[in-house]
Scaffold this motif. Structure first.
Motif, mmCIF file in Angstrom:
data_model
loop_
_atom_site.group_PDB
_atom_site.id
_atom_site.type_symbol
_atom_site.label_atom_id
_atom_site.label_comp_id
_atom_site.label_asym_id
_atom_site.label_seq_id
_atom_site.Cartn_x
_atom_site.Cartn_y
_atom_site.Cartn_z
ATOM 1 N N MET A 127 6.688 2.227 -2.569
ATOM 2 C CA MET A 127 5.131 2.339 -2.337
ATOM 3 C C MET A 127 4.337 1.207 -2.493
ATOM 4 O O MET A 127 3.559 0.722 -1.790
ATOM 5 C CB MET A 127 4.729 3.582 -3.117
ATOM 6 N N LEU A 128 5.076 0.322 -3.171
ATOM 7 C CA LEU A 128 4.075 -1.017 -3.665
ATOM 8 C C LEU A 128 4.517 -2.087 -2.505
ATOM 9 O O LEU A 128 3.810 -2.797 -2.457
ATOM 10 C CB LEU A 128 4.505 -1.558 -5.170
ATOM 11 N N LEU A 129 5.641 -1.923 -1.994
ATOM 12 C CA LEU A 129 6.017 -2.873 -0.812
ATOM 13 C C LEU A 129 4.873 -2.655 0.295
ATOM 14 O O LEU A 129 4.527 -3.331 0.994
ATOM 15 C CB LEU A 129 7.397 -2.891 -0.315
ATOM 16 N N ILE A 130 4.767 -1.410 0.461
ATOM 17 C CA ILE A 130 3.876 -0.931 1.640
ATOM 18 C C ILE A 130 2.636 -1.209 1.161
ATOM 19 O O ILE A 130 1.689 -1.856 2.187
ATOM 20 C CB ILE A 130 3.987 0.755 1.699
ATOM 21 N N GLN A 131 2.094 -1.246 0.059
ATOM 22 C CA GLN A 131 0.804 -1.436 -0.612
ATOM 23 C C GLN A 131 0.491 -2.918 -0.201
ATOM 24 O O GLN A 131 -0.637 -3.356 0.191
ATOM 25 C CB GLN A 131 0.697 -1.210 -1.902
ATOM 26 N N GLY A 132 1.724 -3.845 -0.564
ATOM 27 C CA GLY A 132 1.565 -5.283 -0.319
ATOM 28 C C GLY A 132 1.132 -5.589 1.074
ATOM 29 O O GLY A 132 0.468 -6.355 1.306
ATOM 30 N N GLU A 133 2.044 -5.020 2.182
ATOM 31 C CA GLU A 133 1.862 -5.266 3.466
ATOM 32 C C GLU A 133 0.388 -4.805 3.848
ATOM 33 O O GLU A 133 -0.099 -5.532 4.642
ATOM 34 C CB GLU A 133 2.954 -4.566 4.245
ATOM 35 N N ILE A 134 -0.028 -3.766 3.379
ATOM 36 C CA ILE A 134 -1.203 -3.310 3.822
ATOM 37 C C ILE A 134 -2.386 -4.020 3.417
ATOM 38 O O ILE A 134 -3.516 -4.380 4.316
ATOM 39 C CB ILE A 134 -1.613 -1.622 3.243
ATOM 40 N N GLU A 140 2.277 -3.341 10.961
ATOM 41 C CA GLU A 140 3.551 -2.864 11.582
ATOM 42 C C GLU A 140 4.768 -3.083 10.525
ATOM 43 O O GLU A 140 5.497 -2.302 10.373
ATOM 44 C CB GLU A 140 3.905 -3.784 12.536
ATOM 45 N N GLU A 141 4.711 -3.948 9.670
ATOM 46 C CA GLU A 141 5.655 -4.069 8.449
ATOM 47 C C GLU A 141 5.436 -2.785 7.709
ATOM 48 O O GLU A 141 6.525 -2.398 7.182
ATOM 49 C CB GLU A 141 5.498 -5.322 7.793
ATOM 50 N N ALA A 142 4.198 -2.704 7.353
ATOM 51 C CA ALA A 142 4.071 -1.338 6.402
ATOM 52 C C ALA A 142 4.509 0.034 7.097
ATOM 53 O O ALA A 142 5.158 0.637 6.209
ATOM 54 C CB ALA A 142 2.509 -1.367 6.089
ATOM 55 N N ALA A 144 6.866 0.358 9.114
ATOM 56 C CA ALA A 144 8.397 0.227 9.120
ATOM 57 C C ALA A 144 8.999 0.539 7.616
ATOM 58 O O ALA A 144 9.835 1.443 7.766
ATOM 59 C CB ALA A 144 8.992 -0.976 9.549
ATOM 60 N N LEU A 145 8.297 0.371 6.750
ATOM 61 C CA LEU A 145 8.670 0.603 5.356
ATOM 62 C C LEU A 145 8.376 2.150 5.185
ATOM 63 O O LEU A 145 9.063 2.851 4.464
ATOM 64 C CB LEU A 145 7.766 -0.266 4.528
ATOM 65 N N ALA A 146 7.301 2.521 5.671
ATOM 66 C CA ALA A 146 6.798 3.834 5.457
ATOM 67 C C ALA A 146 7.588 4.950 6.168
ATOM 68 O O ALA A 146 7.677 5.905 5.715
ATOM 69 C CB ALA A 146 5.324 4.090 6.018
ATOM 70 N N ARG A 147 8.212 4.487 7.215
ATOM 71 C CA ARG A 147 9.330 5.440 7.756
ATOM 72 C C ARG A 147 10.464 5.561 7.122
ATOM 73 O O ARG A 147 11.267 6.604 7.241
ATOM 74 C CB ARG A 147 9.582 4.977 9.247
ATOM 75 N N GLN A 148 10.625 4.769 5.980
ATOM 76 C CA GLN A 148 11.898 4.955 5.273
ATOM 77 C C GLN A 148 11.411 5.944 3.933
ATOM 78 O O GLN A 148 12.338 6.357 2.914
ATOM 79 C CB GLN A 148 12.251 3.624 4.598
ATOM 80 N N LEU A 149 10.195 6.294 3.744
ATOM 81 C CA LEU A 149 9.763 7.153 2.525
ATOM 82 C C LEU A 149 10.410 8.429 2.776
ATOM 83 O O LEU A 149 10.201 9.025 4.023
ATOM 84 C CB LEU A 149 8.275 7.080 2.594
ATOM 85 N N PRO A 150 10.900 9.172 1.766
ATOM 86 C CA PRO A 150 11.415 10.460 2.134
ATOM 87 C C PRO A 150 10.242 11.534 1.955
ATOM 88 O O PRO A 150 9.396 11.294 1.113
ATOM 89 C CB PRO A 150 12.315 10.686 0.821
ATOM 90 N N ASP A 151 10.191 12.371 2.857
ATOM 91 C CA ASP A 151 9.235 13.393 2.888
ATOM 92 C C ASP A 151 9.417 14.579 1.809
ATOM 93 O O ASP A 151 9.554 15.742 2.114
ATOM 94 C CB ASP A 151 8.849 14.101 4.338
ATOM 95 N N GLN A 152 9.644 14.254 0.747
ATOM 96 C CA GLN A 152 9.819 15.114 -0.490
ATOM 97 C C GLN A 152 8.618 15.115 -1.388
ATOM 98 O O GLN A 152 7.861 14.212 -1.693
ATOM 99 C CB GLN A 152 11.173 14.718 -1.191
ATOM 100 N N LEU A 166 -1.136 3.915 9.684
ATOM 101 C CA LEU A 166 -0.616 2.827 10.013
ATOM 102 C C LEU A 166 -0.298 2.680 11.567
ATOM 103 O O LEU A 166 -0.395 1.597 12.121
ATOM 104 C CB LEU A 166 0.792 2.520 9.384
ATOM 105 N N VAL A 167 0.099 3.876 11.968
ATOM 106 C CA VAL A 167 0.216 3.545 13.614
ATOM 107 C C VAL A 167 -1.474 3.282 14.130
ATOM 108 O O VAL A 167 -1.392 2.633 15.092
ATOM 109 C CB VAL A 167 0.618 5.130 14.116
ATOM 110 N N ALA A 168 -2.314 4.101 13.761
ATOM 111 C CA ALA A 168 -3.535 3.819 14.122
ATOM 112 C C ALA A 168 -3.831 2.365 14.259
ATOM 113 O O ALA A 168 -4.601 1.585 14.958
ATOM 114 C CB ALA A 168 -4.557 4.655 13.438
ATOM 115 N N ALA A 169 -3.648 1.710 13.033
ATOM 116 C CA ALA A 169 -3.945 0.418 12.609
ATOM 117 C C ALA A 169 -3.115 -0.771 13.608
ATOM 118 O O ALA A 169 -3.647 -1.703 14.270
ATOM 119 C CB ALA A 169 -3.684 -0.093 11.179
ATOM 120 N N SER A 170 -1.799 -0.406 13.714
ATOM 121 C CA SER A 170 -0.708 -1.218 14.511
ATOM 122 C C SER A 170 -0.928 -1.118 15.841
ATOM 123 O O SER A 170 -0.791 -1.938 16.735
ATOM 124 C CB SER A 170 0.615 -1.142 14.079
ATOM 125 N N LYS A 171 -0.961 0.161 16.416
ATOM 126 C CA LYS A 171 -0.876 0.459 17.877
ATOM 127 C C LYS A 171 -2.325 0.723 18.534
ATOM 128 O O LYS A 171 -2.321 0.703 19.752
ATOM 129 C CB LYS A 171 0.019 1.507 18.086
#
Length: 609
Positions: A127-134, A140-142, A144-152, A166-171
């Motif tokens: 989560m902090l890696l994603i935060q840093g990229e944001i 886009e890097e964020a 890619a990391l967010a897609r590795q987060l488990p939906d649990q 993140l899709v709205a921001a990158s695409k």
């Protein structure tokens, strides 16, 4: 959502057990445990801590909610075992909770680079890696990391919204972003929240007509309008100049909040009624994600999961430092968990023009009251009473504060200010008359008190606290005893678990000379509130009149052990020594203890309301 989130507590307990066992196995065998683990050395310089001492003291600090200390000490322990995922997770919790998010990001980047498995084994690192990229605008890097987060667990709710932004921001594609929200639509009770996010993303991507439709769908699907939806949708309608739709939204929200004294709803309604064109609430994807994180904070707080709520709140505030909603939420978390100085500091950060400022100022007063800083709390509330001469909430809370401080004349005056501002009272205003009545009664202004109790019952008949107080007072004055007995029976039927109400009914039977029934009800009252000195005193009186002298003296001794007020204590001591005087027609068996308690007023206007 409640059953799903309830799994967090068991997970947290297991993590704490594994963490302590795994770390101590590695560290304590090689590092002396010095006396630095004691609270007396909690402020020692970092270089004075042993690894094991820092670990133990850091864990203790975290468990007690002292995240500032935990965030200082746990990194020391982590240096000795940087590959321990449980210790990393706990250290990151402390850093984020203390607002030291950038340090957490650096730590997560460093350790996951050395040991990539920590991304999954210590989920906060991801989560902090994603935060840093944001924060660096690398969406886009964020993503890619967010897609590795488990939906649990919480990720089941936060993940889709995070990826959508993140899709709205990158695409810059509405359809692709909205597709990410689809998993939320099937979750029970989450459809309105998903529609809110859809509308926010459409608005951000300049699709205002679509955004209005999404927001309206969210409003239509909600049984009650959430404040966040009204704020976002109202902002859009103001910018679009759609006064008809805005009026419809505000009228519904105002109707749903009538009589609730919501300290946020009022300022929000006022802001939406202004004829202005405001700036958009969300001006970047980073701010959109900050709104998502604050929304998750609200959901977690509704489930009373304060630890995780603080993490989301802090991450949101880190992305958007001027986000006032995050400040009020974090302040509320601190207030709920009794970190009152931290709460006050956070509330004071709220901007003076924010719709959350009034709520924050009220919460500051509450924190000061709980810290027994009565003079400061009074000053705070009196300033608020002066600041908004139409507001009713501030004078009511001022009255509550002064009543709790036994300043009954001043309390009555504050309630009078509230009633003057109300004008024509509505049924929900019964409690203000009630609490002014209790203040008048304690200030020995019985005619005014009696009039207020009767007015409260006129507005809302059969309120058990009002029935109890008025009837008890009549019993003490030996007035209207038959009517008082019926009123107390009604109050007990409504609140059979309230010891002081059951006591009032027993005391009425006592005053009528029915000592058998008096004993029955007073024994039940003491069972419900065993440490109330007045209830024990009353039972002692009833035992004495029933001829149970030893039990009476025992009960009076119990009453004395619970530290009654000084005047009452002297009366009880006299009864232990001499017993009660002979009954007489003039006395009717009335106890010598008088109305020390008055009658319990239900503790607070919040409870009565």
């Amino acid at each position: 959502m409640a059953s799903f989130l309830s799994k967090i507590d068991s997970r947290r307990s297991r993590l704490r057990s594994r963490l302590t066992t795994s770390f101590l196995t590695i560290v304590i065998a090689t590092t002396p445990v010095v006396s630095a683990v004691t609270p007396a050395l909690a402020d020692a310089p970092k270089e004075n801590w042993s690894v094991a001492g820092a670990f133990l003291a850091g864990i203790n600090a975290k468990e007690t909610g002292d995240m500032a200390t935990a965030s200082d000490l746990l990194p020391i322990a982590l240096k000795a075992n940087p590959g321990d995922p449980s210790l990393l997770q706990t250290t990151l919790i402390a850093l984020i909770s203390a607002g030291r998010v950038d340090e957490g990001i650096r730590l997560a980047r460093q350790l996951t680079k050395e040991k990539p498995s920590l991304k999954t084994d210590a989920p906060l690192s991801m989560m902090l890696l994603i935060q840093g990229e944001i924060k660096e605008g690398k969406y886009e890097e964020a993503l890619a990391l967010a897609r590795q987060l488990p939906d649990q667990q919480v990720g089941k709710y936060a993940g889709p919204m995070l990826r959508a932004w993140l899709v709205a921001a990158s695409k810059k594609q509405v359809d692709a972003a909205v597709k990410e929200l689809q998993p939320l639509e099937s979750l029970d009770g989450f459809a309105p929240f998903a529609l809110m996010q859809r509308g926010a993303i459409e608005d951000f991507l300049q699709k205002q007509e679509a955004a209005q439709k999404s927001y309206q769908s969210a409003a239509d699907s909600a049984s009650e309008l959430p404040t966040l939806l009204v704020q976002a949708y109202g902002n859009l309608l103001q910018r679009r100049g759609d006064k008809a739709a805005l009026k419809q939204l505000v009228d519904r929200f105002e109707s749903e909040n009538t009589g609730r004294n919501d300290s946020i709803a009022g300022p929000l309604i006022q802001s939406l009624k202004r004829d202005v064109k405001p700036k958009p609430i969300i001006n970047s994807a980073k701010e959109g994600i900050a709104e998502v994180l604050s929304g998750m904070t609200i959901l977690l707080l509704q489930e009373n999961i304060t630890g995780e709520a603080l993490l989301f709140g802090r991450l949101g505030l880190d992305l958007m430092p001027d986000q006032e909603m995050a400040k009020i939420l974090i302040g509320d978390i601190y207030r709920r968990t009794d970190h009152l100085d931290d709460a006050v500091a956070m509330y004071r950060m709220i901007g003076k023009d924010s719709i959350y400022r009034w709520s924050g100022d009220l919460s500051i007063a509450e924190c000061l009251r709980r810290q027994n800083k009565i003079d400061e709390a009074e000053k705070q509330l009196r300033q608020m009473v002066t600041r908004d001469k139409k507001n009713v909430e501030a004078p009511v809370l001022l009255g509550d504060l002064l009543r709790g401080a036994d300043r009954f004349d001043a309390a009555a005056a504050a309630y009078s200010t509230a009633l003057e501002r109300i004008g024509t009272p509505m049924p929900n205003d019964w409690s203000i008359f009630y609490f002014r009545g209790t203040s008048y009664e304690r200030a020995k202004q019985w005619p005014k008190a009696e009039a207020d109790f009767k007015k409260a019952l006129e507005l809302s008949p059969d309120q058990p606290y009002v029935l109890n107080y008025l009837a008890y007072s009549w019993v003490e004055r030996r007035q209207n005893l038959d009517q008082a007995l019926k009123m107390l029976e009604s109050a007990v039927n409504q609140r059979p678990e309230e010891g002081f109400i059951v006591d009032s009914l027993g005391w009425a039977h006592y005053q009528l000379g029915d000592f058998a029934d008096a004993v029955k009800y007073l024994e039940r009252a003491v069972e419900l509130s065993p440490q109330d000195p007045t209830l024990n005193d009353h039972l002692g009186d009833a035992y004495w009149r029933a001829g149970r002298f030893n039990e009476a003296r025992f009960q009076w001794s119990r009453a004395l052990s619970f530290k009654p007020e000084a005047d009452q204590a002297k009366q009880i001591e006299a009864k232990i020594r001499d017993g009660l005087p002979e009954k007489s027609d003039k006395n009717g068996g009335k106890s010598d203890n008088g109305n020390n308690r008055g009658a319990s007023d239900g503790a607070s206007s919040e409870k009565a309301g």
